[in-house]
Design an enzyme around this catalytic site. Sequence first.
Site, PDB file in Angstrom:
ATOM      1  N   TYR A  86     -11.190  13.576  -6.829  1.00 17.81           N
ATOM      2  CA  TYR A  86     -10.157  12.880  -7.601  1.00 17.81           C
ATOM      3  C   TYR A  86      -9.283  13.884  -8.379  1.00 17.81           C
ATOM      4  O   TYR A  86      -8.044  13.865  -8.291  1.00 17.81           O
ATOM      5  CB  TYR A  86     -10.846  11.891  -8.554  1.00 17.81           C
ATOM      6  CG  TYR A  86      -9.975  11.378  -9.662  1.00 17.81           C
ATOM      7  CD1 TYR A  86      -8.917  10.513  -9.401  1.00 17.81           C
ATOM      8  CD2 TYR A  86     -10.201  11.768 -10.988  1.00 17.81           C
ATOM      9  CE1 TYR A  86      -8.107  10.062 -10.430  1.00 17.81           C
ATOM     10  CE2 TYR A  86      -9.400  11.310 -12.013  1.00 17.81           C
ATOM     11  CZ  TYR A  86      -8.354  10.462 -11.730  1.00 17.81           C
ATOM     12  OH  TYR A  86      -7.549  10.019 -12.741  1.00 17.81           O
ATOM     13  N   ARG A 146     -16.723  11.780 -26.641  1.00 18.89           N
ATOM     14  CA  ARG A 146     -15.765  12.647 -25.942  1.00 18.89           C
ATOM     15  C   ARG A 146     -14.346  12.109 -26.069  1.00 18.89           C
ATOM     16  O   ARG A 146     -13.392  12.854 -26.275  1.00 18.89           O
ATOM     17  CB  ARG A 146     -16.162  12.767 -24.472  1.00 18.89           C
ATOM     18  CG  ARG A 146     -15.093  13.423 -23.610  1.00 18.89           C
ATOM     19  CD  ARG A 146     -15.491  13.499 -22.149  1.00 18.89           C
ATOM     20  NE  ARG A 146     -14.378  13.963 -21.353  1.00 18.89           N
ATOM     21  CZ  ARG A 146     -13.485  13.170 -20.768  1.00 18.89           C
ATOM     22  NH1 ARG A 146     -13.580  11.851 -20.888  1.00 18.89           N
ATOM     23  NH2 ARG A 146     -12.498  13.679 -20.066  1.00 18.89           N
ATOM     24  N   GLY A 192      -3.156   4.512  -7.434  1.00 14.06           N
ATOM     25  CA  GLY A 192      -4.081   5.407  -6.754  1.00 14.06           C
ATOM     26  C   GLY A 192      -5.500   5.107  -7.179  1.00 14.06           C
ATOM     27  O   GLY A 192      -5.745   4.228  -8.009  1.00 14.06           O
ATOM     28  N   ASP A 242       0.862  -1.186   0.000  1.00 14.31           N
ATOM     29  CA  ASP A 242       0.000   0.000   0.000  1.00 14.31           C
ATOM     30  C   ASP A 242       0.903   1.242   0.000  1.00 14.31           C
ATOM     31  O   ASP A 242       1.945   1.245   0.678  1.00 14.31           O
ATOM     32  CB  ASP A 242      -0.870  -0.036   1.269  1.00 14.31           C
ATOM     33  CG  ASP A 242      -2.026   0.954   1.229  1.00 14.31           C
ATOM     34  OD1 ASP A 242      -1.808   2.105   0.803  1.00 14.31           O
ATOM     35  OD2 ASP A 242      -3.123   0.565   1.647  1.00 14.31           O
ATOM     36  N   SER A 293      -4.148  14.073 -14.502  1.00 12.40           N
ATOM     37  CA  SER A 293      -5.377  13.770 -15.247  1.00 12.40           C
ATOM     38  C   SER A 293      -5.999  15.030 -15.817  1.00 12.40           C
ATOM     39  O   SER A 293      -5.845  16.133 -15.263  1.00 12.40           O
ATOM     40  CB  SER A 293      -6.373  13.105 -14.292  1.00 12.40           C
ATOM     41  OG  SER A 293      -7.647  13.015 -14.898  1.00 12.40           O
ATOM     42  N   SER A 337      -7.630   9.819 -21.945  1.00  5.52           N
ATOM     43  CA  SER A 337      -8.202   8.476 -21.745  1.00  5.52           C
ATOM     44  C   SER A 337      -7.304   7.492 -22.452  1.00  5.52           C
ATOM     45  O   SER A 337      -7.243   7.494 -23.687  1.00  5.52           O
ATOM     46  CB  SER A 337      -9.593   8.375 -22.357  1.00  5.52           C
ATOM     47  OG  SER A 337     -10.464   9.306 -21.777  1.00  5.52           O
ATOM     48  N   LYS A 376      -5.158  15.255  -8.066  1.00  6.25           N
ATOM     49  CA  LYS A 376      -4.163  15.383  -9.141  1.00  6.25           C
ATOM     50  C   LYS A 376      -3.536  16.786  -9.121  1.00  6.25           C
ATOM     51  O   LYS A 376      -2.347  16.946  -9.402  1.00  6.25           O
ATOM     52  CB  LYS A 376      -4.800  15.082 -10.496  1.00  6.25           C
ATOM     53  CG  LYS A 376      -5.334  13.653 -10.625  1.00  6.25           C
ATOM     54  CD  LYS A 376      -4.247  12.612 -10.427  1.00  6.25           C
ATOM     55  CE  LYS A 376      -4.753  11.202 -10.665  1.00  6.25           C
ATOM     56  NZ  LYS A 376      -3.729  10.166 -10.426  1.00  6.25           N
ATOM     57  N   SER A 430      -8.619   5.882  -9.243  1.00  8.63           N
ATOM     58  CA  SER A 430      -8.624   6.492 -10.575  1.00  8.63           C
ATOM     59  C   SER A 430      -9.994   7.018 -10.995  1.00  8.63           C
ATOM     60  O   SER A 430     -10.190   7.386 -12.156  1.00  8.63           O
ATOM     61  CB  SER A 430      -8.121   5.471 -11.601  1.00  8.63           C
ATOM     62  OG  SER A 430      -8.912   4.298 -11.543  1.00  8.63           O
TER      63      SER A 430
HETATM   64  N1  LIG Z   1      -6.589   5.200 -17.682  1.00 13.27           N
HETATM   65  C1  LIG Z   1      -6.768   6.466 -18.003  1.00 13.27           C
HETATM   66  O1  LIG Z   1      -7.243   6.772 -19.072  1.00 13.27           O
HETATM   67  C2  LIG Z   1      -6.369   7.555 -17.042  1.00 13.27           C
HETATM   68  C3  LIG Z   1      -6.754   8.867 -17.306  1.00 13.27           C
HETATM   69  C4  LIG Z   1      -6.330   9.888 -16.460  1.00 13.27           C
HETATM   70  C5  LIG Z   1      -5.520   9.578 -15.386  1.00 13.27           C
HETATM   71  N2  LIG Z   1      -5.201   8.278 -15.142  1.00 13.27           N
HETATM   72  C6  LIG Z   1      -4.374   7.973 -13.970  1.00 13.27           C
HETATM   73  O2  LIG Z   1      -3.447   6.966 -14.306  1.00 13.27           O
HETATM   74  C7  LIG Z   1      -3.282   6.075 -13.230  1.00 13.27           C
HETATM   75  C8  LIG Z   1      -3.604   4.657 -13.669  1.00 13.27           C
HETATM   76  O3  LIG Z   1      -4.939   4.615 -14.144  1.00 13.27           O
HETATM   77  P1  LIG Z   1      -5.685   3.230 -14.391  1.00 13.27           P
HETATM   78  O4  LIG Z   1      -6.748   3.497 -15.375  1.00 13.27           O
HETATM   79  O5  LIG Z   1      -4.702   2.164 -14.660  1.00 13.27           O
HETATM   80  O6  LIG Z   1      -6.366   3.006 -12.971  1.00 13.27           O
HETATM   81  P2  LIG Z   1      -6.678   1.612 -12.245  1.00 13.27           P
HETATM   82  O7  LIG Z   1      -7.702   1.935 -11.207  1.00 13.27           O
HETATM   83  O8  LIG Z   1      -6.985   0.559 -13.238  1.00 13.27           O
HETATM   84  O9  LIG Z   1      -5.300   1.227 -11.554  1.00 13.27           O
HETATM   85  C9  LIG Z   1      -4.830   1.857 -10.391  1.00 13.27           C
HETATM   86  C10 LIG Z   1      -4.005   0.849  -9.620  1.00 13.27           C
HETATM   87  O10 LIG Z   1      -3.528   1.494  -8.438  1.00 13.27           O
HETATM   88  C11 LIG Z   1      -3.607   0.561  -7.371  1.00 13.27           C
HETATM   89  N3  LIG Z   1      -3.743   1.268  -6.116  1.00 13.27           N
HETATM   90  C12 LIG Z   1      -4.800   1.983  -5.673  1.00 13.27           C
HETATM   91  N4  LIG Z   1      -4.577   2.464  -4.433  1.00 13.27           N
HETATM   92  C13 LIG Z   1      -3.329   2.034  -4.081  1.00 13.27           C
HETATM   93  C14 LIG Z   1      -2.553   2.179  -2.914  1.00 13.27           C
HETATM   94  N5  LIG Z   1      -3.007   2.856  -1.852  1.00 13.27           N
HETATM   95  N6  LIG Z   1      -1.343   1.605  -2.877  1.00 13.27           N
HETATM   96  C15 LIG Z   1      -0.868   0.900  -3.946  1.00 13.27           C
HETATM   97  N7  LIG Z   1      -1.568   0.711  -5.089  1.00 13.27           N
HETATM   98  C16 LIG Z   1      -2.798   1.281  -5.143  1.00 13.27           C
HETATM   99  C17 LIG Z   1      -4.843  -0.279  -7.661  1.00 13.27           C
HETATM  100  O11 LIG Z   1      -4.779  -1.543  -7.009  1.00 13.27           O
HETATM  101  C18 LIG Z   1      -4.818  -0.385  -9.181  1.00 13.27           C
HETATM  102  O12 LIG Z   1      -4.195  -1.572  -9.618  1.00 13.27           O
HETATM  103  C19 LIG Z   1      -4.177   6.580 -12.106  1.00 13.27           C
HETATM  104  O13 LIG Z   1      -3.418   7.388 -11.238  1.00 13.27           O
HETATM  105  C20 LIG Z   1      -5.198   7.406 -12.827  1.00 13.27           C
HETATM  106  O14 LIG Z   1      -5.725   8.416 -11.996  1.00 13.27           O
HETATM  107  C21 LIG Z   1      -5.605   7.270 -15.941  1.00 13.27           C
END
Ligand SMILES: NC(=O)c1ccc[n+]([C@@H]2O[C@H](COP(=O)([O-])OP(=O)(O)OC[C@H]3O[C@@H](n4cnc5c(N)ncnc54)[C@H](O)[C@@H]3O)[C@@H](O)[C@H]2O)c1
Length: 269
Positions: free
Chosen positions: A138, A176, A71, A49, A109, A167, A142, A73
């Site tokens: 959220y 979008r 984190g 964690d 983000s 995205s 960021k 998301s």
């Molecule tokens: N996917 C996108 O299009 C997108 C867009 C904007 C921003 N983001 C950012 O990119 C990052 C990854 O996005 P994603 O879509 O893969 O999200 P996701 O939710 O699929 O993955 C996030 C991962 O973080 C882990 N996690 C959460 N809390 C935690 C903690 N306290 N300690 C350790 N691990 C932890 C979760 O277990 C998960 O595997 C995030 O920070 C998200 O905010 C993603």
Amino acid sequence: MPASRTVLLTGAAGGLGTLMRDLLPAHGHELRLLDLRPVEGEPDAIVADLADRDALREAVRGIDAILHLAGISLEAPFEKILKANIEGTYNLYEAAREAGVRRVVFASSNHAVGYTPRPVGDDPLIPVETPRRPDTFYGLSKCFGEDLAQLYWDKHGIETVSVRIGSCFPAPTSVRMLSVWMSPADGARLFHAALTAEDVGHTVVHGSSSNTRLWWDLGSARALGYEPRDDSEPYAGKLLAEQGPLEPGNPAHAYLGGPFVTDPPIWPY
Ligand SMILES: NC(=O)c1ccc[n+]([C@@H]2O[C@H](COP(=O)([O-])OP(=O)(O)OC[C@H]3O[C@@H](n4cnc5c(N)ncnc54)[C@H](O)[C@@H]3O)[C@@H](O)[C@H]2O)c1
């Protein structure tokens, strides 16, 4: 910066982490994985964690850079966002500072600026300097991460590229998303550039492909050496036929943050 580097990938079990585990090694990066959950097929991944400072100290030992994706998301109660995204990111930067890690790439983000009206017609692209307008707790986390990155650059000399990701999914799934989509391959190109570009200080960039319907400016990303190769346009006909065009009077269509601006946010989108 050497081309081949050991990178701590946090959030390795997540959607983006899974895509980047596949794609980043081809750019010359050796990955050390960390997530709250076990990472499928990766028995050596660190299961920890972001609240566990001892585990983070261990995780950053000997690495060159961090790609911080872990984190929450989506929108969530403030207490949860506080723990995972705000305190968690602080804990990680503290571990980096203690270990002498010089580079972080932070998954920011579009939701840090989600209340920015989207361009319509001949409006200019949204510049990266646009004022913060978070659309959720959220998004607010960021904004905190970007400010934390600035502080650790100014005070401790740790460089960060904050990538305001649009995205990043294998294909866009909404009208979008045609404007903010980042193909996984372009995501890997952008993260690679952010991990290896020289003298970035703290740089904020927009993270998307070179979409025909782009809403934001990619100048600061290109300045890192990022050369996007993909465009969402081939998906446009099908998505527009299914969902219709964006309606200016609909708040979920009028702002950069899309459905995150409504209260509560509309899921899924
Ligand atoms: N996917 C996108 O299009 C997108 C867009 C904007 C921003 N983001 C950012 O990119 C990052 C990854 O996005 P994603 O879509 O893969 O999200 P996701 O939710 O699929 O993955 C996030 C991962 O973080 C882990 N996690 C959460 N809390 C935690 C903690 N306290 N300690 C350790 N691990 C932890 C979760 O277990 C998960 O595997 C995030 O920070 C998200 O905010 C993603």
